[in-house]
Design a protein around this motif. Structure first.
Motif, PDB file in Angstrom:
ATOM      1  N   GLY A  80       0.767  -1.051  -0.074  1.00  0.00           N
ATOM      2  CA  GLY A  80      -0.095   0.058  -0.023  1.00  0.00           C
ATOM      3  C   GLY A  80       0.947   1.221   0.071  1.00  0.00           C
ATOM      4  N   GLU A  81       2.092   1.062   0.159  1.00  0.00           N
ATOM      5  CA  GLU A  81       3.067   2.212   0.151  1.00  0.00           C
ATOM      6  C   GLU A  81       4.471   1.919  -0.699  1.00  0.00           C
ATOM      7  N   LEU A  82       4.822   2.862  -1.084  1.00  0.00           N
ATOM      8  CA  LEU A  82       6.191   2.714  -1.985  1.00  0.00           C
ATOM      9  C   LEU A  82       7.213   3.922  -1.615  1.00  0.00           C
ATOM     10  N   ALA A  83       8.400   3.521  -1.179  1.00  0.00           N
ATOM     11  CA  ALA A  83       9.359   4.417  -1.067  1.00  0.00           C
ATOM     12  C   ALA A  83      10.445   4.335  -2.229  1.00  0.00           C
ATOM     13  N   LEU A  84      11.019   5.461  -2.492  1.00  0.00           N
ATOM     14  CA  LEU A  84      11.979   5.734  -3.900  1.00  0.00           C
ATOM     15  C   LEU A  84      13.043   6.246  -3.206  1.00  0.00           C
ATOM     16  N   TYR A  85      14.383   5.675  -3.610  1.00  0.00           N
ATOM     17  CA  TYR A  85      15.488   6.142  -3.419  1.00  0.00           C
ATOM     18  C   TYR A  85      16.660   6.494  -4.353  1.00  0.00           C
ATOM     19  N   ALA A  86      17.390   7.143  -4.523  1.00  0.00           N
ATOM     20  CA  ALA A  86      18.437   7.722  -5.166  1.00  0.00           C
ATOM     21  C   ALA A  86      19.589   7.176  -4.491  1.00  0.00           C
ATOM     22  N   GLY A  87      20.301   6.215  -4.715  1.00  0.00           N
ATOM     23  CA  GLY A  87      21.191   5.951  -3.837  1.00  0.00           C
ATOM     24  C   GLY A  87      20.725   5.608  -2.374  1.00  0.00           C
ATOM     25  N   SER A  88      21.444   6.280  -1.331  1.00  0.00           N
ATOM     26  CA  SER A  88      20.966   6.220  -0.023  1.00  0.00           C
ATOM     27  C   SER A  88      20.179   7.262   0.414  1.00  0.00           C
ATOM     28  N   VAL A  89      19.603   8.290  -0.805  1.00  0.00           N
ATOM     29  CA  VAL A  89      18.895   9.382  -0.177  1.00  0.00           C
ATOM     30  C   VAL A  89      17.144   9.102  -0.614  1.00  0.00           C
ATOM     31  N   LEU A  90      16.383   9.006   0.491  1.00  0.00           N
ATOM     32  CA  LEU A  90      15.012   8.780   0.328  1.00  0.00           C
ATOM     33  C   LEU A  90      14.436   9.932  -0.517  1.00  0.00           C
ATOM     34  N   LEU A  91      13.817   9.635  -1.685  1.00  0.00           N
ATOM     35  CA  LEU A  91      13.334  10.849  -2.462  1.00  0.00           C
ATOM     36  C   LEU A  91      11.847  11.033  -2.138  1.00  0.00           C
ATOM     37  N   GLY A  92      11.243   9.959  -1.928  1.00  0.00           N
ATOM     38  CA  GLY A  92       9.885  10.203  -1.136  1.00  0.00           C
ATOM     39  C   GLY A  92       8.948   9.173  -1.188  1.00  0.00           C
TER      40      GLY A  92
END
Length: 96
Positions: A80-92
């Protein structure tokens, strides 16, 4: 799902636009909530996490589309949720 960007994610997209490459996706069990203004993590349990390489596709002046393909070999899961990362940085985080 609409993505609630973190402050760092916002800064990356402001400076790089669709050149931001998403490298990791984390699917969670949480749902039916509005992510915080500057989320730090998903609320639910991780049900699947994987490394990906996504490049954005510009849809309009304020929209970038990313498409994720999960291999058929991955066992089915509900999320029900999705976290997106660029490397170790949480984008949203996006929540249904």
């Amino acid at each position: 799902m609409l993505l609630q960007l973190t402050q760092v994610g916002r800064e990356l997209f402001d400076s790089q636009g669709p050149l931001v490459i998403i490298t990791r996706a984390q699917f969670g069990s949480g749902y039916n909530y509005t992510p915080e203004t500057d989320p730090e993590h998903i609320r639910g349990q991780t049900v699947f996490e994987g490394d990906v390489v996504w490049r954005g596709e510009v849809v309009s002046a304020n929209s970038i589309r990313y498409t994720l393909y999960v291999e058929r070999a991955i066992p089915g899961f509900d999320f029900g949720e999705l976290a997106l990362y660029a490397g170790s940085v949480l984008l949203g985080i996006a929540v249904s």
